[in-house]
Design an enzyme around this catalytic site. Sequence first.
Site, PDB file in Angstrom:
ATOM      1  N   LEU A 151     -17.031 -27.651 -10.104  1.00 51.19           N
ATOM      2  CA  LEU A 151     -17.841 -28.291  -9.067  1.00 51.19           C
ATOM      3  C   LEU A 151     -17.416 -29.742  -8.891  1.00 51.19           C
ATOM      4  O   LEU A 151     -17.391 -30.262  -7.768  1.00 51.19           O
ATOM      5  CB  LEU A 151     -19.323 -28.213  -9.427  1.00 51.19           C
ATOM      6  CG  LEU A 151     -20.270 -28.879  -8.426  1.00 51.19           C
ATOM      7  CD1 LEU A 151     -20.151 -28.228  -7.056  1.00 51.19           C
ATOM      8  CD2 LEU A 151     -21.706 -28.821  -8.920  1.00 51.19           C
ATOM      9  N   TYR A 152     -17.076 -30.422  -9.993  1.00 53.83           N
ATOM     10  CA  TYR A 152     -16.608 -31.805  -9.896  1.00 53.83           C
ATOM     11  C   TYR A 152     -15.410 -31.885  -8.943  1.00 53.83           C
ATOM     12  O   TYR A 152     -15.373 -32.714  -8.026  1.00 53.83           O
ATOM     13  CB  TYR A 152     -16.220 -32.322 -11.277  1.00 53.83           C
ATOM     14  CG  TYR A 152     -15.508 -33.654 -11.241  1.00 53.83           C
ATOM     15  CD1 TYR A 152     -16.208 -34.829 -10.987  1.00 53.83           C
ATOM     16  CD2 TYR A 152     -14.132 -33.738 -11.450  1.00 53.83           C
ATOM     17  CE1 TYR A 152     -15.560 -36.050 -10.933  1.00 53.83           C
ATOM     18  CE2 TYR A 152     -13.472 -34.957 -11.402  1.00 53.83           C
ATOM     19  CZ  TYR A 152     -14.194 -36.111 -11.154  1.00 53.83           C
ATOM     20  OH  TYR A 152     -13.542 -37.318 -11.098  1.00 53.83           O
ATOM     21  N   ALA A 153     -14.431 -31.013  -9.140  1.00 57.67           N
ATOM     22  CA  ALA A 153     -13.250 -31.005  -8.275  1.00 57.67           C
ATOM     23  C   ALA A 153     -13.627 -30.676  -6.834  1.00 57.67           C
ATOM     24  O   ALA A 153     -13.079 -31.250  -5.884  1.00 57.67           O
ATOM     25  CB  ALA A 153     -12.223 -30.009  -8.797  1.00 57.67           C
ATOM     26  N   THR A 155     -16.434 -31.384  -5.313  1.00 56.56           N
ATOM     27  CA  THR A 155     -17.047 -32.554  -4.672  1.00 56.56           C
ATOM     28  C   THR A 155     -15.981 -33.558  -4.247  1.00 56.56           C
ATOM     29  O   THR A 155     -16.097 -34.203  -3.203  1.00 56.56           O
ATOM     30  CB  THR A 155     -18.065 -33.249  -5.595  1.00 56.56           C
ATOM     31  OG1 THR A 155     -17.424 -33.790  -6.759  1.00 56.56           O
ATOM     32  CG2 THR A 155     -19.179 -32.307  -6.010  1.00 56.56           C
ATOM     33  N   LYS A 156     -14.922 -33.689  -5.040  1.00 55.22           N
ATOM     34  CA  LYS A 156     -13.848 -34.623  -4.695  1.00 55.22           C
ATOM     35  C   LYS A 156     -13.031 -34.109  -3.506  1.00 55.22           C
ATOM     36  O   LYS A 156     -12.601 -34.883  -2.647  1.00 55.22           O
ATOM     37  CB  LYS A 156     -12.955 -34.868  -5.906  1.00 55.22           C
ATOM     38  CG  LYS A 156     -13.633 -35.679  -7.001  1.00 55.22           C
ATOM     39  CD  LYS A 156     -14.024 -37.053  -6.507  1.00 55.22           C
ATOM     40  CE  LYS A 156     -14.536 -37.959  -7.603  1.00 55.22           C
ATOM     41  NZ  LYS A 156     -14.818 -39.323  -7.110  1.00 55.22           N
TER      42      LYS A 156
END
Length: 346
Positions: A151-153, A155-156
């Site tokens: 999910l972090y990736a 969002t980026k």
Amino acid sequence: MKVLVTGTAGFIGSHVALELLRRGDEVVGFDNLNNYYDVGLKKARLARFLGHPRYTHLHADLADRDAVEAAFERHRPQRVVHLAAQAGVRYAAENPHVYVSSNVTGFLHMLEGCRRHGSEHLVFASTSSVYGANTAMPFSEHQPSEHPLTLYAATKKANEQMAHSYAHLYGIPSTGLRFFTVYGPWGRPDMALFLFTKAILAGEPVPVFNHGRHKRSFTYIDDIVAGVVRALDRVPTKDDAWRGESPDPASSGVAPYRLYNIGSRESVELLRYIEVLEQCLGRKATLQMLPLQAGDVPSTEADCSDLAHDMGYSPQFTVEEGVENFVRWYRDYYHLGAAVPARQYA
């Protein structure tokens, strides 16, 4: 210039703010000092420049739309370096709403601030994690990156696409920087080098995922800062060579927009990274070999030829130099006494 820098209590943001002040810029810092990790470390980073005559600090949250708008309205920054985000790849699995609030909604508020107040250039942090399931090495900005694994990736990746849309609709020049495994003095306690150092000094086992076969483009913080500042000074324009029938993900023919990798010269195996750390600490690590974690990619390797060509980016630090500098800082910060040769660190 007057530059708004978000995340100035963070690892990269504090170094960038310090460098901009050193060269004579005026910096408006924006950070909420959340407790994702040791707030004391964040305050210590800020203490290096808090009180500087050209630094103004705003204690606020990206997700607070009014606070972001007030920052732009009051300070009218000419350019923006957006580095603040909810960090931690695995933390996202348990706290997805926090990530979307900070990394997506917060980024929207930054874009709106730039739009409403005519900022000349937005430089924002992306990540090598956007390459996700891609296995074509070295990673190039000209390759697709449609399969993030965390999910972090995601969002980026969303930030990159949002920035392009605002660059197209409102003419906001935007540059996204895909960071590759940043390390060095004043680093984050949840990152591998910090965790490994703490474990080795405590005589505890070091968890080594993928049985140490990971390879990473470990990039020293000073090299990252040099790239960020160079990017800030180069405002992107539309790419006249861009074609809609074969669109290049790294640039745009319809917007002043650019994406760049920012990494080291070579990809280093995790076991070599640990070996260098052992040499700097003067201690042998007890390695706990573990399988690959969900969301991790086995290897990263950065193709930084575009950043080198366009901005003269040339990373200077080897892993041996960078890890030694980190260990010296770590021992100094935690009052553990020197154990490696003297070398200046930021």
